[in-house]
Scaffold this active site. Structure first.
Site, mmCIF file in Angstrom:
data_model
loop_
_atom_site.group_PDB
_atom_site.id
_atom_site.type_symbol
_atom_site.label_atom_id
_atom_site.label_comp_id
_atom_site.label_asym_id
_atom_site.label_seq_id
_atom_site.Cartn_x
_atom_site.Cartn_y
_atom_site.Cartn_z
ATOM 1 N N HIS A 57 0.820 -1.218 0.000
ATOM 2 C CA HIS A 57 0.000 0.000 0.000
ATOM 3 C C HIS A 57 0.857 1.273 0.000
ATOM 4 C CE1 HIS A 57 0.135 -0.099 4.546
ATOM 5 N NE2 HIS A 57 0.091 1.202 4.392
ATOM 6 N N SER B 172 3.982 2.218 8.438
ATOM 7 C CA SER B 172 3.786 1.252 7.372
ATOM 8 C C SER B 172 5.092 1.025 6.658
ATOM 9 C CB SER B 172 2.763 1.766 6.374
ATOM 10 O OG SER B 172 1.498 1.400 6.791
ATOM 11 N N ASP C 122 1.242 -7.725 2.414
ATOM 12 C CA ASP C 122 1.312 -6.287 2.092
ATOM 13 C C ASP C 122 2.756 -5.822 1.903
ATOM 14 O OD1 ASP C 122 0.888 -3.594 1.805
ATOM 15 O OD2 ASP C 122 -0.443 -3.396 3.530
HETATM 16 N N1 ARG Z 1 -4.598 0.428 7.688
HETATM 17 C C1 ARG Z 1 -3.299 0.429 7.083
HETATM 18 C C2 ARG Z 1 -2.683 1.816 7.185
HETATM 19 O O1 ARG Z 1 -3.160 2.646 7.885
HETATM 20 C C3 ARG Z 1 -3.331 -0.085 5.696
HETATM 21 C C4 ARG Z 1 -3.964 0.816 4.703
HETATM 22 C C5 ARG Z 1 -3.954 0.347 3.281
HETATM 23 N N2 ARG Z 1 -4.920 -0.693 3.007
HETATM 24 C C6 ARG Z 1 -6.233 -0.481 2.695
HETATM 25 N N3 ARG Z 1 -7.003 -1.503 2.502
HETATM 26 N N4 ARG Z 1 -6.761 0.707 2.579
HETATM 27 O O2 ARG Z 1 -2.115 2.427 6.349
HETATM 28 N N1 GLU Z 2 -1.104 1.268 7.682
HETATM 29 C C1 GLU Z 2 -0.480 2.339 8.395
HETATM 30 C C2 GLU Z 2 0.411 3.229 7.533
HETATM 31 O O1 GLU Z 2 0.174 3.439 6.387
HETATM 32 C C3 GLU Z 2 0.301 1.787 9.514
HETATM 33 C C4 GLU Z 2 -0.607 1.209 10.451
HETATM 34 C C5 GLU Z 2 -0.960 2.131 11.563
HETATM 35 O O2 GLU Z 2 -1.532 3.206 11.360
HETATM 36 O O3 GLU Z 2 -0.629 1.691 12.626
HETATM 37 O O4 GLU Z 2 1.339 3.812 7.998
#
Ligand code: ARG
Ligand code: GLU
Length: 718
Positions: A83, A645, A219
């Site tokens: 991502h 991330s 990921d």
């Molecule tokens: N929650 C994770 C973060 O904050 C992954 C985000 C990307 N994935 C998604 N399905 N939107 O970045």
């Molecule tokens: N998915 C998040 C990011 O893009 C990291 C996960 C979080 O927020 O802890 O940095």
């Protein structure tokens, strides 16, 4: 088994109960190093951060300013999340060669794909410059004047402090203005795409599984840093060569066990762990619900179109994921804050704080803090709410308005600085809008607009709204804008922008879409922003005093870490499951079996590539499996946030065991309140990453350039 777990839990409880925190890597000696060793770490603070020797920090660059990455070979191979590389993978994709759907693997160096505007930034050293930054501010009483003096000091120090010609200085504040640190950095600008699994692996579970455990997402994506012939940062050139790092991570296939030490090293973006209770109440009751409702509406519209039309699905994939991400996080955050009684716990903390202050004879300095917080948060509430509505509706989720806002800024530039500035900015604006319109669909945007303008007109505080949107016929309003405005196509915008400033501004002001965003932006900038900024400055100063008090009134080695600010931090903990609710325990490791359990053929989120099913059926896991199973993800008690991330998850001896990419749903409130019993970060197991590269993609050349170690041989005997 259960009993054993209970026993282990009890045994580790003291250290365990205390975890959390995002620590400055140059300041680990002392309390942190001791604690990390007690959790099982076999390294020293100097192994993690050193100015004199190569250390782990030399392998952890900031990835494009938003994510973290790590170097995993002597040839500058860079690992980050799928991502995080999503935008680049998407940019190289078309309907004919769709790397999002099918994955991408460069089988040779020559096939690696350059990306304009991509950067990887290394930290060379970190220094405390608090005294220099605060010089000459002690006698200033006006908060505004004081901030200005600080900004001036920072600007001149950034210019004058020593660095090499290819390096940058930047100064950042910690503990809300109580400490300032200098970062000397090197930014590499030729970063090429090397490999990415198909989305059905790299984004498996997509938005349904996002922020959720148990998780089964691979990921990750791979890039490579290229440097000039002398290994220095350089703009893209085909003559650049793979970068030779000062340090790179060995990759462990030794596997992980519950309670193993883990450390996550990266660039957490922003946390607000020291907010007063009233601020947290406002987030839970007022601000989060408003933002959630706006995004909810925008997402429903986009989803409807994406499911029906593949071209729209590609165009909107990245935008959708990014809007959905925080939408879902806010929902989890609000629930978690309620469930963990964060407000009550903070109130208790505040009471104790006041008692300590009184005891220390500091009532004069700290005694009124919370009454002042109350008063200012109450006063700022409608302004914060109006600000959130303006940001979410106009600047984030409706592209016609966002485009219009850029043009509005152009008009402002002309008014403030004249024709030349206008012409320069116009060129930049057109370039930026070319990117925007590549992924724009008028029908989607019109439907989103119709929903969002209605929310804005009915829910944002009325006293700050332009007259024409209050209680309007939103359907008719939408039709009147989208049937005539030139802001719905690149050619239309280019047409508006033809001519000198006067001509352009006249054309803009005759456009229906422009008229609307102008009214909204004018209302925001005259009725909301000035007052918001004014109160916010007061709140910032209260927060600085509060933080100073917390530091002053706590014992010397207390676990008080500075809020995240997109600078390099260390967080550490253990591989650990958790109990999300009564009678439910979540194991800390998931396996490929779980991918197959979730498999829905042809589904937009849960499809699985045939080749992966085949490998699963044959149990063809090579050296990466464990007892006939293929590990996929694991969780730990590391305190992470957005920006982490792509961060390396590191074992007790400095080997790479995982790749951080998310947090668990029940613990997303950790940005505001960290509760060690339910806050967990989610990592991809490196064995799954290697398995996909090797067995799934057959990209053996990448495995060959890594240093694979069996961390088990290093492991403590149990
Ligand atoms: N929650 C994770 C973060 O904050 C992954 C985000 C990307 N994935 C998604 N399905 N939107 O970045
Ligand atoms: N998915 C998040 C990011 O893009 C990291 C996960 C979080 O927020 O802890 O940095």
């Amino acid at each position: 088994m259960k009993l054993l777990r209970l026993l282990v839990l009890l045994l580790v409880l003291p250290a365990y109960a205390q975890q959390g925190g995002m620590w400055i890597p140059s300041l680990l000696k002392g309390m942190n190093e001791k604690e990390m060793k007690s959790l099982g770490m076999k390294m020293t603070a100097e192994d993690i951060y050193s100015v004199n020797h190569s250390s782990l920090k030399d392998a952890v660059p900031h990835f494009n300013g938003g994510c973290t990455s790590e170097v995993i070979s002597s040839k500058g191979l860079l690992l980050t999340n799928h991502h995080c590389g999503f935008g680049e993978i998407q940019a190289h994709s078309t309907i004919d060669h769709d790397y999002l759907t099918d994955g991408f693997w460069a089988m040779t160096l020559e096939e690696e794909l350059p990306n304009p505007d991509m950067e990887a930034t290394f930290i060379i050293r970190i220094e405390d410059v608090t005294n220099k930054v605060l010089e000459g501010t002690q006698s200033i009483t006006s908060e505004k004047e004081r901030q200005k003096k600080i900004q001036d000091n920072i600007a001149s120090l950034t210019r004058s402090l020593p660095k090499e010609s290819w390096q940058e200085n930047s100064i950042r504040t910690f503990y809300e203005g109580n400490q300032y640190m200098l970062f000397v950095t090197e930014t590499y600008k030729d970063v090429r795409l090397v490999g990415a699994p198909p989305s059905s692996i790299g984004k498996f579970g997509s938005d349904t599984d996002n922020w959720v455990w148990p998780r089964h997402t691979g990921d990750f994506s791979l890039f490579r840093i290229y440097a000039s012939k002398d290994n220095k940062p350089a703009e893209y050139s085909k003559d650049n060569i793979p970068y030779t790092p000062k340090h790179f991570f060995p990759v462990s296939i030794g596997g992980i066990r519950e309670n193993d030490f883990t450390m996550v090293f990266g660039y957490p973006g922003r946390t607000t762990e020291y907010l007063p209770a009233v601020a947290v109440e406002q987030i839970v009751n007022v601000l989060n619900p408003a933002k959630i409702e706006v995004r909810d509406a925008a997402l429903k519209v986009a989803d409807g179109f994406m499911r029906k039309d593949n071209a729209i699905k590609i165009q909107y994939a990245a935008k959708y994921a990014s809007i959905a991400n925080y939408w879902k996080k806010w929902i989890g955050e609000s629930q978690g804050l309620k469930k963990s009684n964060a407000v009550a716990i903070k109130k208790k903390f505040e009471k104790d704080f006041l008692a300590k202050a009184a005891k220390a004879g500091k009532q004069g300095e700290y005694g009124n803090l919370f009454t002042e917080f109350e008063k200012n948060y109450k006063e700022i509430e409608p302004y914060s709410l109006a600000r959130d509505y303006f940001m979410e509706v106009a600047l984030r989720n409706t592209e016609l308005l966002t485009t219009g806002y850029r043009l509005y800024q152009l008009e402002q530039v002309y008014n403030a600085r004249g024709e030349q500035s206008f012409t320069d900015r116009k060129a930049n604006t057109i370039a930026a809008l070319e990117g925007v319109f590549k992924d724009f669909n008028k029908d989607v945007d019109e439907k989103v607009f119709e929903q969002l303008i209605a929310l804005y007109g009915t829910k944002s505080p009325k006293q700050f709204l332009p007259q024409e949107v209050i209680g309007a016929d939103y359907k008719a309003l939408t039709a009147s804008v989208y049937s005539t405005s030139k802001l719905t196509s690149l050619n239309g915008v280019k047409e508006l922008l033809e001519g000198d400033a006067k001509t352009v501004i006249a054309k803009l002001n005759a456009d229906r879409g422009y008229q609307l965003i102008k009214a909204m932006a004018d209302a925001y900038s005259t009725k909301v922003a000035p007052k918001y900024d004014e109160i916010n400055l007061k709140i910032a100063s209260l927060q600085r005093t509060y933080m100073k008090g917390i530091l002053e009134l706590s014992p010397k080695d207390a676990r008080i870490f500075p809020d995240a600010n997109s600078t390099l931090r260390v967080t550490y903990g253990k591989v650990n499951g958790y109990e999300p609710r009564d009678a439910t325990y979540y194991e800390p490791v998931t396996y490929l079996d779980g991918v197959i359990e979730k498999y829905i053929p042809g589904d937009y989120e849960f499809d699985v590539p045939a080749k992966l099913i085949d490998l699963y059926n044959k149990k063809d896991y090579g050296p990466y499996g464990e007892n006939g199973k293929m590990p996929v993800c694991f969780i730990g008690t590391n305190h992470t946030t957005g920006g982490n991330s792509g961060s390396p998850a590191i074992d007790a001896r400095g080997n790479l065991i995982g790749l951080n990419f998310d947090r668990v749903w029940e613990g997303t409130m950790s940005d505001i309140y960290y509760d060690p019993s339910i806050c967990r970060n989610i990592m991809v197991d490196m064995r799954y990453v290697l398995f996909i590269i090797d067995k799934y993609a057959g990209c053996k050349r990448l495995i060959d350039e890594m240093k694979i170690v069996d961390g088990k041989k290093n492991k403590r005997k149990k």
